[in-house]
Motif scaffolding. Structure first.
Motif, PDB file in Angstrom:
ATOM      1  N   PRO A 132       0.831  -1.213   0.000  1.00 22.00           N
ATOM      2  CA  PRO A 132       0.000   0.000   0.000  1.00 22.00           C
ATOM      3  C   PRO A 132       0.861   1.257   0.000  1.00 22.00           C
ATOM      4  CG  PRO A 132       0.025  -0.999   2.181  1.00 22.00           C
ATOM      5  CD  PRO A 132       0.753  -1.945   1.274  1.00 22.00           C
ATOM      6  N   MET A 133       0.386   2.265  -0.673  1.00 21.29           N
ATOM      7  CA  MET A 133       1.136   3.504  -0.784  1.00 21.29           C
ATOM      8  C   MET A 133       1.333   4.168   0.582  1.00 21.29           C
ATOM      9  SD  MET A 133       0.279   6.747  -3.261  1.00 21.29           S
ATOM     10  CE  MET A 133       0.270   5.694  -4.709  1.00 21.29           C
ATOM     11  N   GLN A 134       0.349   4.038   1.470  1.00 23.85           N
ATOM     12  CA  GLN A 134       0.434   4.688   2.771  1.00 23.85           C
ATOM     13  C   GLN A 134       1.576   4.148   3.616  1.00 23.85           C
ATOM     14  OE1 GLN A 134      -2.144   3.335   1.393  1.00 23.85           O
ATOM     15  NE2 GLN A 134      -3.877   4.751   1.323  1.00 23.85           N
ATOM     16  N   ALA A 135       1.950   2.872   3.385  1.00 21.61           N
ATOM     17  CA  ALA A 135       3.009   2.261   4.189  1.00 21.61           C
ATOM     18  C   ALA A 135       4.387   2.828   3.865  1.00 21.61           C
ATOM     19  CB  ALA A 135       3.013   0.748   3.985  1.00 21.61           C
ATOM     20  N   THR A 136       4.520   3.553   2.780  1.00 23.53           N
ATOM     21  CA  THR A 136       5.825   4.063   2.359  1.00 23.53           C
ATOM     22  C   THR A 136       6.006   5.545   2.663  1.00 23.53           C
ATOM     23  OG1 THR A 136       5.026   4.626   0.127  1.00 23.53           O
ATOM     24  CG2 THR A 136       5.835   2.383   0.486  1.00 23.53           C
ATOM     25  N   LEU A 137       5.023   6.182   3.281  1.00 20.87           N
ATOM     26  CA  LEU A 137       5.108   7.632   3.479  1.00 20.87           C
ATOM     27  C   LEU A 137       6.294   8.036   4.348  1.00 20.87           C
ATOM     28  CD1 LEU A 137       1.362   8.649   3.926  1.00 20.87           C
ATOM     29  CD2 LEU A 137       2.824   8.932   1.921  1.00 20.87           C
ATOM     30  N   LEU A 138       6.477   7.364   5.483  1.00 23.47           N
ATOM     31  CA  LEU A 138       7.581   7.726   6.383  1.00 23.47           C
ATOM     32  C   LEU A 138       8.951   7.463   5.769  1.00 23.47           C
ATOM     33  CD1 LEU A 138       8.475   8.797   9.092  1.00 23.47           C
ATOM     34  CD2 LEU A 138       8.222   6.489  10.061  1.00 23.47           C
ATOM     35  N   PRO A 139       9.211   6.270   5.184  1.00 23.20           N
ATOM     36  CA  PRO A 139      10.524   6.081   4.534  1.00 23.20           C
ATOM     37  C   PRO A 139      10.767   7.071   3.402  1.00 23.20           C
ATOM     38  CG  PRO A 139       9.418   3.977   4.839  1.00 23.20           C
ATOM     39  CD  PRO A 139       8.418   5.026   5.169  1.00 23.20           C
ATOM     40  N   LEU A 140       9.732   7.333   2.610  1.00 27.86           N
ATOM     41  CA  LEU A 140       9.905   8.292   1.516  1.00 27.86           C
ATOM     42  C   LEU A 140      10.184   9.696   2.038  1.00 27.86           C
ATOM     43  CD1 LEU A 140       7.131   7.193  -1.030  1.00 27.86           C
ATOM     44  CD2 LEU A 140       9.599   6.925  -1.265  1.00 27.86           C
ATOM     45  N   MET A 141       9.526  10.069   3.116  1.00 24.13           N
ATOM     46  CA  MET A 141       9.774  11.388   3.702  1.00 24.13           C
ATOM     47  C   MET A 141      11.234  11.540   4.119  1.00 24.13           C
ATOM     48  SD  MET A 141       8.638  14.366   4.679  1.00 24.13           S
ATOM     49  CE  MET A 141       6.844  14.260   4.760  1.00 24.13           C
ATOM     50  N   ILE A 142      11.791  10.511   4.742  1.00 27.36           N
ATOM     51  CA  ILE A 142      13.200  10.558   5.171  1.00 27.36           C
ATOM     52  C   ILE A 142      14.128  10.611   3.967  1.00 27.36           C
ATOM     53  CG2 ILE A 142      15.000   9.301   6.407  1.00 27.36           C
ATOM     54  CD1 ILE A 142      12.791   8.138   8.191  1.00 27.36           C
ATOM     55  N   ILE A 143      13.849   9.763   2.958  1.00 23.13           N
ATOM     56  CA  ILE A 143      14.709   9.722   1.764  1.00 23.13           C
ATOM     57  C   ILE A 143      14.668  11.047   1.018  1.00 23.13           C
ATOM     58  CG2 ILE A 143      15.022   8.640  -0.488  1.00 23.13           C
ATOM     59  CD1 ILE A 143      13.971   6.028   0.778  1.00 23.13           C
ATOM     60  N   PHE A 144      13.475  11.582   0.806  1.00 23.66           N
ATOM     61  CA  PHE A 144      13.345  12.812   0.030  1.00 23.66           C
ATOM     62  C   PHE A 144      13.910  14.018   0.786  1.00 23.66           C
ATOM     63  CE2 PHE A 144       9.493  10.962  -2.392  1.00 23.66           C
ATOM     64  CZ  PHE A 144      10.371  10.281  -3.221  1.00 23.66           C
ATOM     65  N   ALA A 228       0.568  13.833  -2.715  1.00 23.85           N
ATOM     66  CA  ALA A 228       0.579  15.262  -3.043  1.00 23.85           C
ATOM     67  C   ALA A 228       0.394  16.115  -1.795  1.00 23.85           C
ATOM     68  CB  ALA A 228      -0.522  15.562  -4.064  1.00 23.85           C
ATOM     69  N   ALA A 229      -0.471  15.683  -0.895  1.00 20.72           N
ATOM     70  CA  ALA A 229      -0.698  16.448   0.341  1.00 20.72           C
ATOM     71  C   ALA A 229       0.460  16.299   1.318  1.00 20.72           C
ATOM     72  CB  ALA A 229      -1.996  15.992   0.998  1.00 20.72           C
ATOM     73  N   THR A 230       1.239  15.223   1.206  1.00 17.12           N
ATOM     74  CA  THR A 230       2.340  14.978   2.142  1.00 17.12           C
ATOM     75  C   THR A 230       3.617  15.683   1.720  1.00 17.12           C
ATOM     76  OG1 THR A 230       1.409  12.801   2.665  1.00 17.12           O
ATOM     77  CG2 THR A 230       3.698  13.191   3.288  1.00 17.12           C
ATOM     78  N   PHE A 231       3.931  15.648   0.430  1.00 14.38           N
ATOM     79  CA  PHE A 231       5.237  16.126  -0.031  1.00 14.38           C
ATOM     80  C   PHE A 231       5.203  17.507  -0.682  1.00 14.38           C
ATOM     81  CE2 PHE A 231       5.915  11.359  -0.622  1.00 14.38           C
ATOM     82  CZ  PHE A 231       6.452  11.225   0.644  1.00 14.38           C
ATOM     83  N   ILE A 232       4.019  18.053  -0.943  1.00 15.94           N
ATOM     84  CA  ILE A 232       3.911  19.358  -1.598  1.00 15.94           C
ATOM     85  C   ILE A 232       3.230  20.342  -0.650  1.00 15.94           C
ATOM     86  CG2 ILE A 232       2.930  20.646  -3.530  1.00 15.94           C
ATOM     87  CD1 ILE A 232       5.131  18.778  -4.390  1.00 15.94           C
ATOM     88  N   SER A 233       3.866  21.486  -0.452  1.00 19.53           N
ATOM     89  CA  SER A 233       3.281  22.544   0.373  1.00 19.53           C
ATOM     90  C   SER A 233       3.163  23.873  -0.367  1.00 19.53           C
ATOM     91  CB  SER A 233       4.111  22.741   1.653  1.00 19.53           C
ATOM     92  OG  SER A 233       5.455  23.072   1.327  1.00 19.53           O
ATOM     93  N   SER A 234       3.945  24.037  -1.417  1.00 22.06           N
ATOM     94  CA  SER A 234       3.911  25.293  -2.173  1.00 22.06           C
ATOM     95  C   SER A 234       2.632  25.395  -2.998  1.00 22.06           C
ATOM     96  CB  SER A 234       5.133  25.383  -3.092  1.00 22.06           C
ATOM     97  OG  SER A 234       5.057  26.527  -3.911  1.00 22.06           O
TER      98      SER A 234
END
Length: 291
Positions: A132-144, A228-234
């Protein structure tokens, strides 16, 4: 003396149609699906043309007395619809190109080459479909964050390609396995290399499933909101689904304008799907029967 013969003409009897319970149930089920799928769209279209007073009156099935086309003007101008639309098109098109490029190469290697780990690689991609895409949010946040990708479209494009590639490999490899090997053998005899076989023979034949991959990727990416809501703020980088949420927050008391923005947000997917729905079916079943 000639004898005249008279031929009796019998009235034609039309065969009676037999009543089929199964066919009747099928039509009832299709009618229910049609109503449940079309009703929300029709209701939203009517909703978007009403005033706040008409919406709050509770008459859900009533048509607007005077269509409020100004709701669409407010959605287009104040809601930054064109900017959000451009961002969604940019992210979606780049994702589609990346998915097609990678999945076609992988599918060609899995389906046309005889190598030891071909099935193991296919299993890895099938497992990728289950994550599931939701399971990768935290690792992706750290990597990005380490790669300085946050608040850029790259933070959306790379995960989108990763999540859409497995289903694309599943569709394309199933079709490529059905292509007769005699075609490649003839090309090899004529001196064709691996790249030429892939580019001039396999890809042109694989157009139907590739169209299916494009359509499915477009629909899935266009409606994606979580990443989009997690990684984009601009504000200038928001995609259309995230822009819809921002517009709803900004115009929380103008219900007609909110409905208009929702209609505009769903319109591209609806148009694409109805124009190319038959190609999805053809592409999905193209490799079902092997040649």
């Amino acid at each position: 003396m000639s004898q005249s013969t008279h031929t009796a003409v019998l009235p034609s009897i039309k065969p009676q149609r037999k009543f089929s319970i199964g066919k009747t149930l099928m039509w009832v089920l299709l009618a229910i699906l049609l109503v449940t799928q079309l009703y929300p769209l029709l209701w939203l279209a009517i909703y978007s043309l009403k005033t706040n007073e008409e919406i709050l009156s509770g008459q859900f099935f009533a048509l607007p007395h005077v269509p409020q086309w100004s709701n669409y003007s407010a959605a287009m101008e104040s809601g930054n619809y064109v900017k959000y639309l451009f961002n969604s098109l940019k992210v979606t098109l780049i994702t589609m190109v990346g998915v097609l490029f990678l999945s076609s190469l992988v599918s060609f290697a899995i389906s046309r080459f005889k190598w030891k780990y071909g099935q193991a690689v296919m299993v890895i991609f099938l497992i990728g479909m289950m994550i599931p895409m939701q399971a990768t949010l935290l690792p992706l946040m750290i990597i990005f964050k380490n790669l300085d990708f946050l608040n850029t479209h790259k933070a959306l494009i790379f995960p989108y390609i990763a999540f859409q590639t497995p289903i694309a490999v599943f569709i394309l490899s199933g079709f490529m396995k059905s292509i007769p090997h005699e075609i490649e053998e003839s090309a090899i005899v004529d001196g064709a290399g691996v790249f030429r076989i892939f580019w001039n023979i396999v890809l042109p034949v694989s157009v139907p499933p590739m169209v299916t991959v494009c359509i499915l990727t477009f629909i899935n990416i266009w409606n994606e909101y979580i990443l989009a809501a997690t990684f984009i703020s601009s504000e200038r980088l928001k995609t259309l689904p995230f822009g819809v949420y921002s517009f709803v927050s900004q115009y929380s008391v103008n219900y007609g304008a909110i409905g208009a923005f929702l209609v505009l947000g769903a319109l591209p997917v609806i148009v694409i799907y109805f124009l190319l729905a038959d190609k999805i079916t053809k592409g999905m079943v193209a490799g079902a029967v092997k040649g």
